[in-house]
Scaffold this active site. Structure first.
Site, PDB file in Angstrom:
ATOM      1  N   GLU A 268       0.812  -1.222   0.000  1.00  0.00           N
ATOM      2  CA  GLU A 268       0.000   0.000   0.000  1.00  0.00           C
ATOM      3  C   GLU A 268       0.844   1.270   0.000  1.00  0.00           C
ATOM      4  OE1 GLU A 268      -2.605  -3.293   0.986  1.00  0.00           O
ATOM      5  OE2 GLU A 268      -0.663  -2.665   1.830  1.00  0.00           O
TER       6      GLU A 268
ATOM      7  N   HIS B  92     -11.521  -5.985   7.654  1.00  0.00           N
ATOM      8  CA  HIS B  92     -12.276  -5.793   6.415  1.00  0.00           C
ATOM      9  C   HIS B  92     -13.591  -5.072   6.682  1.00  0.00           C
ATOM     10  CE1 HIS B  92      -9.530  -9.075   5.354  1.00  0.00           C
ATOM     11  NE2 HIS B  92      -9.681  -8.712   4.089  1.00  0.00           N
TER      12      HIS B  92
END
Length: 638
Positions: free
Chosen positions: A375, A445
């Site tokens: 990321e 998540h």
């Protein structure tokens, strides 16, 4: 080998940089400066300036004064940087020696070490994609090369054969800590076929290695790592005393590149000792005059310190209402955005996968590119693409995974415009699935951590809850020149929705249900809860406002509704403490007009300060529901 005139000019540049160091120390002692970072001992790296071309970029280290002066920074620029003057490259916003010089493509430094490496790789990637033959020099210290982002940048440069020269200034210390035995070079972690060991105190050696590395990069041969061994002749900064931790014999044995190079040119008959003395005195006089003149210049007006967080407001026209799903709307928005300078970058975004949620499925172009599973690389490279004038749109697979990219988001992406007074801009669009109410997500998540991002000045944040809002959010984000984060509610992404039937404004909040008794404000998944609660309250006239944009948020629409209804409920799925919803309430009720309009204390419906668990029953236990909203509405009516 360079010609004699170039050698003499290089020595002069090194001497001028050293005099700026000396004068900076004097200005500090005279109370005209607050902090200094010296470049003494690193001046030979300025030799790279002789092999770079105007289109090339330099991401400097804070000891690279001589190198950035070789790229066009003047003595006036250095003095203004030291004293934080209004006409400095940062208008007094960045610490001294955090160099930036837009005309010379010297990119503004951010303090977190090695944070420049990934943006440097992004600029180099832009050069390859455009074919403009630009080379990027990314300079850092050997202590900083232990940062993970250095290795991510090197890996990305190797993967794509990028024209990057990593210039490592190895002076043996990270502030007071000896780096012997702990640097990537000492540990054998730098590919041997890319590593060149250089006498960093010898300008001719730096020049020779620099010529080879830059030529290799410009011809498509990929990156090099120039590991330059040199001495830091002064303490780390004006707040340091290296006599406390460096042995006396080590300090006595340091090599001064200016003395060594000057004597070499004297021995060759190119200059004389008298020339050296006269040049040193000339620079002392010139630098003193410039620094004293700059000391009288004004500082920036404190009233203007909030400027340059964002560029001039840009608003696209109202968009026609559309139905379908948010996933399809994002796909349409990205498809229409794929102009020459737009690139979509993220994990699994290429066909046939088209992203784990299908946002990019079927776009089928070389402007949609898979990233590594990293990321920081995704965001850092995007920052560099934007610096180079491209329009990156990047996908984070889940906003929960923004943590590894946090340094790039908080240090580079959101500060670049402000810290350079808009000399540099960073028009990156990030989008990420967000939120819970989709059972089975669990801790990593299901986060709805929008408050982490709304806390960062310089970042626009939008949370659409409908396909038409999603499509217009992308249009608005791509129309401007500022970084924008689009958070896409997973729970709503694949739900087919009917069009609203009304033109969709690009900015501001939307009143999705009119009422007169109570105002409910929410965004994202909270809108579904608010509308469900309103339908359960037949006897109550409920106004529901979809805030959509959290930064900037539409205070006027919310305040007008509150003044009309006198009652306010804010609904969010984020944790309660330090949340955006809590901040919204605080800001509203701190204003007299809104406070005295209240007929009851406002309420915040929120998740408690607990993580979202994996099991659906446990998830339901921690998330707000429509019944919670109903309870809150009844409480403000009682």
């Amino acid at each position: 080998m360079t010609c004699v005139d170039d050698q003499i000019a290089l020595l002069e540049r090194m001497m001028l940089s050293r005099e700026c160091d000396r004068r900076s120390g004097l200005m500090l002692r005279q109370g005209e400066a607050w902090f200094t970072i010296g470049s003494s001992g690193h001046e030979a790296l300025a030799a790279l300036g002789l092999v770079l071309e105007p289109q090339d970029f330099v991401f400097p280290h804070y000891r690279d004064r001589a190198l950035v002066m070789a790229r066009g920074m003047s003595v006036e620029d250095v003095a203004r940087d030291l004293m934080g003057k209004a006409e400095s490259h940062s208008a007094g916003r960045s610490m001294t020696s955090h160099f930036s010089h837009r005309p010379g493509n010297v990119v503004s430094i951010a303090s977190p070490t090695a944070s420049q490496c990934l943006p440097a790789a992004g600029v180099a990637w832009a050069s390859v994609r455009r074919g403009d033959q630009a080379v990027v020099v990314c300079s850092l210290g050997e202590a900083s090369s232990r940062q993970g982002e250095f290795f991510e940048a090197l890996a990305f440069a190797l993967q794509n054969s990028l024209p990057v020269v990593f210039l490592i200034a190895d002076n043996g210390y990270g502030i007071s800590t000896s780096t012997k035995g702990m640097s990537p070079r000492d540990l054998g972690m730098v590919p041997s076929d890319r590593l060149v060991i250089v006498d960093g105190a010898d300008p001719d050696a730096v020049l020779e290695a620099g010529q080879a590395a830059v030529s290799l990069a410009r011809s498509g041969g990929g990156p090099s790592v120039l590991w330059c061994e040199l001495d830091r002749l002064e303490p780390h900064s004006s707040s340091d005393d290296h006599r406390l931790y460096r042995p006396a014999d080590e300090l006595a044995g340091m090599s001064d590149p200016i003395s060594v190079y000057g004597q070499r040119l004297v021995s060759a008959g190119h200059i004389t000792e008298e020339w050296i003395s006269a040049t040193r005195q000339r620079f002392a006089d010139e630098v003193e005059q410039v620094f004293r003149r700059v000391a009288l210049e004004p500082v920036a007006d404190p009233k203007l310190v909030g400027e340059h967080l964002f560029g001039s407001p840009v608003s696209v026209a109202d968009q026609p209402p559309v139905g379908g799903t948010i996933v399809a709307a994002v796909n349409r928005a990205l498809s229409s955005a794929l102009a020459d300078d737009v690139i979509v970058f993220g994990e699994d975004v290429e066909d046939p996968k088209g992203g784990v949620f299908g946002f990019t499925k079927g776009l089928g172009t070389d402007q949609v590119v898979n990233s590594p599973l990293a990321e920081a690389t995704i965001v850092g490279v995007a920052v560099g693409l934007a610096m180079a004038g491209m329009r990156p749109v990047v996908e984070l697979q889940f906003v929960d995974f923004a943590g590894p990219a946090w340094s790039q988001i908080s240090s580079q992406l959101t500060t670049l415009r402000w810290r350079t007074a808009s000399d540099w801009q960073c028009p990156v669009v990030l989008y990420a699935p967000w939120g819970a109410y989709l059972p089975g997500g669990g801790i990593w998540h299901s986060q709805s951590n929008e408050s982490l991002f709304t806390h960062l000045p310089g970042l626009q944040v939008v949370v659409p809850s409908t396909p038409e809002d999603a499509e217009v959010a992308f249009a608005q984000a791509l129309a401007g020149l500022d970084p924008t984060l689009v958070l896409l509610p997973k729970h709503l992404m694949r739900r087919k929705q009917e069009p609203s039937g009304l033109p969709v404004p690009a900015c501001g909040a939307r009143v999705v249900r009119s009422g007169s008794d109570v105002t409910i404000v929410s965004w994202g998944n909270g809108i579904e809860l608010a509308l469900s609660a309103a339908s359960m309250l037949d006897e109550v006239s409920v106004e529901v406002i979809d805030l959509r944009w959290l930064v900037p948020w539409d205070r006027a629409t919310v305040a007008a509704s509150l003044r009309r209804t006198g009652r306010l409920v804010v609904v969010q799925e984020d944790g309660r403490t330090s949340s955006f919803g809590a901040s919204l309430l605080s800001e509203l009720v701190s204003a007299d007009d809104e406070f005295y309009s209240l007929l009851a204390p406002p309420r915040l419906v929120s998740r408690d300060d607990v993580h979202v668990p994996f099991h659906p029953e446990l998830e339901r236990a921690v998330l707000p529901c429509a019944d919670d909203v109903v309870t809150a509405v009844r409480s403000v009516l009682s």
